[in-house]
Design a protein around this motif. Structure first.
Motif, mmCIF file in Angstrom:
data_model
loop_
_atom_site.group_PDB
_atom_site.id
_atom_site.type_symbol
_atom_site.label_atom_id
_atom_site.label_comp_id
_atom_site.label_asym_id
_atom_site.label_seq_id
_atom_site.Cartn_x
_atom_site.Cartn_y
_atom_site.Cartn_z
ATOM 1 N N LEU A 18 -10.278 -4.486 12.026
ATOM 2 C CA LEU A 18 -9.356 -5.402 13.039
ATOM 3 C C LEU A 18 -8.080 -4.834 12.762
ATOM 4 O O LEU A 18 -7.429 -4.555 11.789
ATOM 5 N N ARG A 19 -7.153 -5.051 13.956
ATOM 6 C CA ARG A 19 -5.588 -4.822 13.992
ATOM 7 C C ARG A 19 -4.997 -6.137 14.479
ATOM 8 O O ARG A 19 -5.212 -6.409 15.331
ATOM 9 N N LEU A 20 -3.684 -6.646 13.457
ATOM 10 C CA LEU A 20 -3.083 -7.488 13.880
ATOM 11 C C LEU A 20 -1.642 -7.196 14.162
ATOM 12 O O LEU A 20 -1.172 -6.109 13.525
ATOM 13 N N SER A 21 -0.880 -7.652 15.050
ATOM 14 C CA SER A 21 0.410 -7.289 15.400
ATOM 15 C C SER A 21 1.294 -8.354 15.744
ATOM 16 O O SER A 21 0.652 -9.653 16.250
ATOM 17 N N CYS A 22 2.451 -8.270 15.446
ATOM 18 C CA CYS A 22 3.669 -9.542 15.570
ATOM 19 C C CYS A 22 4.720 -8.836 15.919
ATOM 20 O O CYS A 22 5.301 -8.059 15.482
ATOM 21 N N VAL A 23 5.242 -9.407 16.917
ATOM 22 C CA VAL A 23 6.499 -9.155 17.556
ATOM 23 C C VAL A 23 7.534 -10.342 17.482
ATOM 24 O O VAL A 23 7.222 -11.523 17.835
ATOM 25 N N THR A 68 -3.302 -2.270 5.453
ATOM 26 C CA THR A 68 -2.211 -1.314 5.407
ATOM 27 C C THR A 68 -1.395 -2.338 6.388
ATOM 28 O O THR A 68 -1.447 -2.415 7.598
ATOM 29 N N ILE A 69 -0.053 -2.494 5.884
ATOM 30 C CA ILE A 69 0.949 -3.303 6.468
ATOM 31 C C ILE A 69 2.077 -2.364 7.003
ATOM 32 O O ILE A 69 2.290 -1.067 6.216
ATOM 33 N N SER A 70 2.479 -2.035 8.249
ATOM 34 C CA SER A 70 3.498 -1.179 8.672
ATOM 35 C C SER A 70 4.406 -1.983 9.633
ATOM 36 O O SER A 70 4.158 -3.024 10.050
ATOM 37 N N ARG A 71 5.581 -1.404 9.606
ATOM 38 C CA ARG A 71 6.555 -2.197 10.375
ATOM 39 C C ARG A 71 7.334 -1.147 11.463
ATOM 40 O O ARG A 71 7.519 0.182 11.038
ATOM 41 N N ASP A 72 7.593 -1.355 12.528
ATOM 42 C CA ASP A 72 8.483 -0.723 13.589
ATOM 43 C C ASP A 72 9.877 -1.455 13.860
ATOM 44 O O ASP A 72 9.731 -2.478 14.442
ATOM 45 N N SER A 77 8.741 -5.488 15.151
ATOM 46 C CA SER A 77 7.254 -5.646 14.983
ATOM 47 C C SER A 77 6.785 -5.404 13.552
ATOM 48 O O SER A 77 7.192 -4.260 13.106
ATOM 49 N N VAL A 78 5.491 -5.913 13.430
ATOM 50 C CA VAL A 78 5.010 -5.638 11.990
ATOM 51 C C VAL A 78 3.451 -5.659 12.443
ATOM 52 O O VAL A 78 2.914 -6.397 13.251
ATOM 53 N N SER A 79 2.645 -4.805 11.714
ATOM 54 C CA SER A 79 1.206 -4.687 12.013
ATOM 55 C C SER A 79 0.523 -4.773 10.807
ATOM 56 O O SER A 79 0.924 -4.415 9.724
ATOM 57 N N LEU A 80 -0.740 -5.113 10.754
ATOM 58 C CA LEU A 80 -1.575 -5.136 9.804
ATOM 59 C C LEU A 80 -2.971 -4.830 10.066
ATOM 60 O O LEU A 80 -3.593 -5.126 10.740
ATOM 61 N N GLN A 81 -3.495 -3.459 9.606
ATOM 62 C CA GLN A 81 -4.459 -2.830 9.948
ATOM 63 C C GLN A 81 -5.511 -3.356 8.847
ATOM 64 O O GLN A 81 -5.302 -2.929 7.573
ATOM 65 N N MET A 82 -6.681 -3.792 9.179
ATOM 66 C CA MET A 82 -7.696 -4.289 8.408
ATOM 67 C C MET A 82 -8.811 -3.567 8.572
ATOM 68 O O MET A 82 -9.702 -3.652 9.354
#
Length: 123
Positions: A18-23, A68-72, A77-82
């Motif tokens: 699953l992938r989570l995103s946050c803006v 894996t956490i990543s940031r734009d 925004s920040v995302s979390l690839q699970m």
């Protein structure tokens, strides 16, 4: 102030992804750290992963090698690839960000949370 809106999450079988995103949105503000925390029923909220403005990441031992956490920075925004999800990853996941915002010429720190998004992993 600064508002955080999460998306993603949902239901997955064990071993799935699953992938989570946050803006983040608001008026004039700077983001220093962004991260993801989670809270399972009957348990305290715990750190999952964080990333600072320089791109340095930190992970809970329980998710290392799977998440894996990543940031734009441009999109704030920040995302979390699970990946390789486990039933014990089931929880409400919260986005967090801290930094400084400016309003009426005055700068103040903030440390804000999103509303949370449910992640459920079935065995």
């Amino acid at each position: 102030q600064v508002r955080l809106v999460e998306s993603g999450g949902g239901l997955s079988q064990a071993g799935g992804s699953l992938r989570l995103s946050c803006v983040a949105s608001g008026n004039t503000f700077r983001i220093d750290n962004m991260g993801w925390y989670r809270q399972a029923p009957g348990k305290q909220r715990e750190l999952v992963a964080t990333i600072n403005s320089g791109g340095t990441t930190r992970y809970a031992d329980s998710v290392k090698g799977r998440f894996t956490i990543s940031r734009d920075t441009a999109k704030k925004s920040v995302s979390l690839q699970m990946d390789s999800l486990k039933p014990e990853d089931t929880a409400v996941y919260y986005c967090n960000a801290d930094g400084e915002y400016t309003r009426f010429g005055v700068s103040r720190p903030y440390d804000n949370w999103g509303q949370g998004t449910q992640v459920t992993v079935s065995s």
